[in-house]
Enzyme design. Structure first.
Site, PDB file in Angstrom:
ATOM      1  N   VAL A  61      60.936  -4.012 -30.608  1.00  0.00           N
ATOM      2  CA  VAL A  61      62.282  -4.385 -30.052  1.00  0.00           C
ATOM      3  C   VAL A  61      62.072  -3.742 -28.630  1.00  0.00           C
ATOM      4  O   VAL A  61      61.898  -2.444 -28.429  1.00  0.00           O
ATOM      5  CB  VAL A  61      63.553  -3.659 -30.629  1.00  0.00           C
ATOM      6  CG1 VAL A  61      64.781  -3.909 -30.062  1.00  0.00           C
ATOM      7  CG2 VAL A  61      63.489  -4.011 -32.156  1.00  0.00           C
ATOM      8  N   CYS A  62      62.636  -4.576 -27.396  1.00  0.00           N
ATOM      9  CA  CYS A  62      62.458  -3.990 -26.037  1.00  0.00           C
ATOM     10  C   CYS A  62      63.327  -2.798 -25.888  1.00  0.00           C
ATOM     11  O   CYS A  62      64.378  -2.888 -26.099  1.00  0.00           O
ATOM     12  CB  CYS A  62      62.815  -5.039 -25.180  1.00  0.00           C
ATOM     13  SG  CYS A  62      62.577  -4.553 -23.609  1.00  0.00           S
ATOM     14  N   ILE A  63      62.645  -1.715 -25.406  1.00  0.00           N
ATOM     15  CA  ILE A  63      63.513  -0.513 -25.273  1.00  0.00           C
ATOM     16  C   ILE A  63      64.709  -1.002 -24.165  1.00  0.00           C
ATOM     17  O   ILE A  63      66.024  -0.299 -24.403  1.00  0.00           O
ATOM     18  CB  ILE A  63      63.083   0.743 -24.918  1.00  0.00           C
ATOM     19  CG1 ILE A  63      63.426   1.821 -25.060  1.00  0.00           C
ATOM     20  CG2 ILE A  63      61.965   0.471 -23.547  1.00  0.00           C
ATOM     21  CD1 ILE A  63      62.830   3.231 -24.984  1.00  0.00           C
TER      22      ILE A  63
END
Lengths: 135, 118
Positions: free
Chosen positions: A84-86
């Protein structure tokens, strides 16, 4: 174009919300079919509204398809890397324990089997894979 | 090294879609890959001159796109029909671009390893 019986390494990106689109479900079925045909899923990267797939506490009705649970199962059964992209996650209020603590917030919002990382993981996946698909 | 074509279609100033796509573009360029952009449909407005984003707490997207050349992203393609359909001319754009006819888009895409939709 690769032959159909050739083993392929796929990188997948999911940008669509689970509740306003069927794209995530389509991606899930595509990935299941690819795994059944012995193709490899190098990584699934959740970006933009796709990060809503990773909320631990999403609780749809019992008679609805719980896609978050399905991703967690897929990660457990096939050791698939769910990233998941931070920055996309923080913008939308999804914080895992480390980040929540740092921001004086509580809880871990990230569902089982997912991990948080940066866009470099997406670029690496597109470089490693034979085929890159966005849902 | 791979060749990436980012095919952007979303209007600027509609949530953070353009910003998040630009983050991917810049990350890819930072990995020293060959990166080009194709602006289609509403995305042609992203590099329009004379934006007034302060009225709605936005950012001038044309200014953000102008930073791309620092990352060696120099090839920006714009579909001619997308401009025409929106009453825009080349002089309305803030960057120098390559014009591409709609019937040549497929040929353009064939030159790239990865076509990244956004």
């Amino acid at each position: 174009m690769a032959k159909i019986n050739q083993k392929m390494k796929y990188a997948i990106q999911i940008n669509s919300s689970p509740n306003y689109s069927n794209n995530g479900k389509t991606a899930y079925h595509f990935i299941k079919a690819a795994l059944e045909m012995n193709h490899q899923i190098f990584r699934i990267f959740f970006y933009q509204d796709g990060i809503y797939h990773a909320f631990r506490h999403a609780t749809p009705s019992d008679d609805e398809f719980n896609i978050t649970q399905k991703w967690s199962e897929l990660a457990r059964e096939h050791q698939i890397d769910l990233v998941v992209c931070i920055s996309a996650a923080q913008r939308r209020g999804l914080l895992h324990t480390d980040e929540a603590t740092r921001q004086n917030k509580q809880d871990n919002d990230l569902a089982e089997g997912f991990r948080i990382s940066g866009l470099g993981q997406l670029v690496e996946a597109t470089l490693e894979a034979d085929c890159f698909m966005v849902f | 090294m791979k060749k990436y074509l980012f095919a952007l279609r979303s209007a600027p100033h509609s949530g953070c879609v353009v910003q998040e796509m630009l983050d991917v573009v810049l990350s890819t360029a930072a990995f020293e890959q060959q990166v080009s952009l194709l602006l289609l449909d509403e995305a042609v407005f992203a590099i329009k001159n004379n934006q007034q984003p302060e009225r709605h707490q936005g950012k001038d997207t044309a200014a953000i796109f102008s930073a791309l050349e620092i990352y060696d992203v120099n090839d920006i393609y714009v579909e001619v029909e997308s401009l025409q359909e929106r009453g825009l001319i080349i002089d309305d754009l803030s960057l120098s671009v390559h014009k591409v006819q709609r019937n040549k888009i497929a040929d353009l895409m064939k030159q790239y390893d990865i076509v990244f939709p956004g």
